[in-house]
Motif scaffolding. Structure first.
Motif, short mmCIF file in Angstrom:
data_model
loop_
_atom_site.label_atom_id
_atom_site.label_comp_id
_atom_site.label_asym_id
_atom_site.label_seq_id
_atom_site.Cartn_x
_atom_site.Cartn_y
_atom_site.Cartn_z
N GLY A 254 -41.61 37.15 -46.19
CA GLY A 254 -42.69 38.01 -45.69
C GLY A 254 -43.34 37.45 -44.45
N ASP A 255 -43.57 36.13 -44.43
CA ASP A 255 -44.16 35.51 -43.24
C ASP A 255 -43.23 35.63 -42.04
OD1 ASP A 255 -46.29 34.82 -44.79
OD2 ASP A 255 -45.65 32.74 -45.10
N GLN A 257 -41.00 38.02 -41.53
CA GLN A 257 -41.03 39.39 -41.06
C GLN A 257 -42.29 39.66 -40.25
OE1 GLN A 257 -38.70 41.66 -41.19
NE2 GLN A 257 -39.97 43.21 -40.19
N LEU A 258 -43.43 39.13 -40.73
CA LEU A 258 -44.67 39.30 -39.98
C LEU A 258 -44.60 38.61 -38.63
CD1 LEU A 258 -47.56 40.37 -40.01
CD2 LEU A 258 -48.27 38.25 -41.12
N ARG A 260 -41.89 38.09 -36.90
CA ARG A 260 -41.02 38.90 -36.04
C ARG A 260 -41.78 40.08 -35.45
NH1 ARG A 260 -35.62 39.10 -39.89
NH2 ARG A 260 -34.81 37.01 -39.37
N GLU A 261 -42.58 40.73 -36.29
CA GLU A 261 -43.35 41.87 -35.80
C GLU A 261 -44.33 41.42 -34.71
OE1 GLU A 261 -45.18 43.53 -39.22
OE2 GLU A 261 -43.30 44.28 -40.10
N ARG A 262 -44.97 40.28 -34.94
CA ARG A 262 -45.90 39.77 -33.92
C ARG A 262 -45.17 39.40 -32.65
NH1 ARG A 262 -49.78 35.64 -37.42
NH2 ARG A 262 -50.95 37.25 -38.55
N THR A 265 -44.33 42.56 -30.83
CA THR A 265 -45.56 43.10 -30.24
C THR A 265 -45.99 42.30 -29.02
OG1 THR A 265 -46.26 43.87 -32.43
CG2 THR A 265 -47.95 43.69 -30.72
N GLU A 437 -51.04 30.14 -33.05
CA GLU A 437 -49.81 30.93 -33.05
C GLU A 437 -48.72 30.27 -32.21
OE1 GLU A 437 -50.85 34.81 -31.77
OE2 GLU A 437 -51.78 35.39 -33.67
#
Length: 470
Positions: A254-255, A257-258, A260-262, A265, A437
């Motif tokens: 889950g982390d 995937q998050l 990757r989305e960040r 973006t 980040e």
């Protein structure tokens, strides 16, 4: 309602046998009695037997709990009765051999009762453990659950499928009404997999992976007032340890995937920023310079003095465009990193902060070779240092800052200042979030806190790839 099924099924079975026996007794002299009554009895008996098997097969009632308790107390009564008689006989035989005459029956009964009272609890625990193994499966249930877990880890597409299969396996092997997995998310336990119907009482077994609590394995006892034997607890603890691996994989997935989305973006936002900067910062000025050069071309012969003035203005506009280009390039990757290396680029940036003339001083202490660092690590360290110094100069009211850079098997960056530190009620700003980040994108750790003496301390650690691994 569940009890009525068993009562109804038992009543039919009793009535069938009663009618069969009465019919046989009343009409036993006829020549055809056995056909009618045997057929009738078989039909009713078959119906009752099939109904009973259906109840057991689909678990319409927790009959295994009733059987367990009935066998437990029946076995205890039988064992206690045998022990009572054996002890009485032993006392009687011992008294006769010692020529003490017949023992007092009341005294003998009292001694035997006390002995049995002392043995009752250990005996009950032992009998219950044996019956649990017989009714709910032997200790190889652990191997069965762990075997299923291993197969699911190999074949599952999503870790959540593994957790759902674990809860079903625990229910099937241990014959429990409910099993669930809760994961620790944002400081609270959230259910991520569940099988069965939860009861009023639940037991939680912590799931720990690499000394970190991942979540909790929850199970409901087989019946009201029931608990778990030491063998069951050992099995559940072992399953919880293995399930923690799958739960950790689910959390990491889950982390990831998050992240990757960040990343997507951030990439699109960066593209948008570049497009805006190129269009607004360079597109319009270059278009204006093109028009201005055409005007100068027409003025060269007719008005040379004015043309010269326009050329001076054109030269200034070109310098401004070049500065914008350099700013864009610096935003992508500071050129000083490629020209001089990380340490020299940092020293130059620190001098730029000192040159503002407000009495702010900096110090850089660097060890290790900075020429073989990956490009991403160089940019991250440079940007984090730049952001930290910007925050110090704006918010810390500090007079000095120290940057310590150590390059070995990992890059360790420590930035300290002598300012006011971090207030307990302060919120995490955009700059701090950006530094965190950047660090975590490279698999590193980011720590920020107030120093014991005064000021703020930031520690960044980023691992480096092993050059020996091909």
């Amino acid at each position: 309602m569940q009890m009525r099924w068993i009562a109804w099924d038992t009543t039919i079975l009793v009535i069938a046998y009663a009618i069969h026996v009465v019919g046989v007794s009343a009409f036993s002299q006829t020549g055809w009695f056995w056909i009618v009554f045997t057929g009738w009895g078989l039909v009713l008996n078959s119906f009752a037997i099939v109904g009973g098997l259906t109840i057991l097969r689909y678990r319409l009632y927790d009959i295994d709990v009733v059987i367990h308790r009935s066998l437990l107390y029946a076995t205890l009564v039988a064992i206690i009765a045998v022990l009572y008689l054996a002890m009485i006989v032993m006392i009687d035989v011992g008294a006769q051999r010692l020529n003490a005459g017949d023992p007092d029956p009341w005294l003998a009964s009292l001694v035997v009762a006390l002995a049995i009272a002392l043995l009752a609890q250990p005996l009950r625990a032992r009998v219950e453990e044996v019956l649990r193994r017989r009714l709910y499966g032997p200790l190889n249930g652990q191997r069965e659950i762990l075997g299923r877990l291993g197969l699911r880890l190999e074949a599952a597409i999503a870790p959540s499928d593994v957790l759902n299969d674990v809860t079903r396996s625990i229910m099937d092997v241990l014959r429990l009404p409910h099993a669930a997995v809760a994961m620790l998310m944002n400081g609270s336990l959230d259910l991520v997999a569940e099988s069965g119907t939860p009861g009023a009482i639940q037991f939680g077994i912590p799931m720990v992976y690499q000394h970190e609590r991942i979540g909790e394995l929850r199970v409901t006892p087989r019946g009201p007032g029931d608990g778990f034997s030491p063998g069951d607890q050992e099995l559940l603890e072992s399953v919880a340890r293995q399930t923690a691996v799958a739960a950790y994989a689910m959390r990491v997935s889950g982390d990831l995937q998050l992240a990757r989305e960040r990343l997507v973006t951030a990439r699109e936002e960066e593209r948008r920023r570049l497009r805006r900067d190129l269009h607004d910062g360079l597109g319009a000025p270059l278009a204006g310079l093109t028009i201005q050069s055409g005007v100068i071309k027409r003025l060269v012969r007719s008005e040379p003095v004015r043309a010269e003035a326009e050329l001076d203005h054109l030269q200034e506009e070109l310098r401004s465009a070049i500065a914008d280009i350099r700013r864009l390039v610096h935003g992508l990757r500071p050129p000083a990193l490629d020209e001089f290396g990380l340490v020299t680029a940092l020293r130059s940036r620190l001098l730029a902060f000192e040159s503002k003339g407000d009495g702010f001083s900096t110090e850089l202490v660097a060890t290790g070779d900075d020429h073989t660092l990956p490009a991403a690590v160089e940019v991250a360290i440079y940007r984090i240092t730049e952001e930290a110094l910007t925050n110090i100069s704006r918010h810390a009211a500090a007079r000095s800052a120290t940057v310590v850079l150590d390059i070995a098997v990992a890059v360790r960056l420590e930035i300290t200042d002598d300012g006011r530190g971090i207030a307990p009620e302060s919120r995490v700003g955009v700059g701090v979030q950006s530094m965190r980040e950047r660090t975590e994108e490279l698999g590193g750790t980011y720590e920020i806190g107030t120093r014991d003496s005064a000021g703020t301390r930031i520690v960044v650690t980023i691992p480096l790839p092993n050059p020996d691994i091909a």
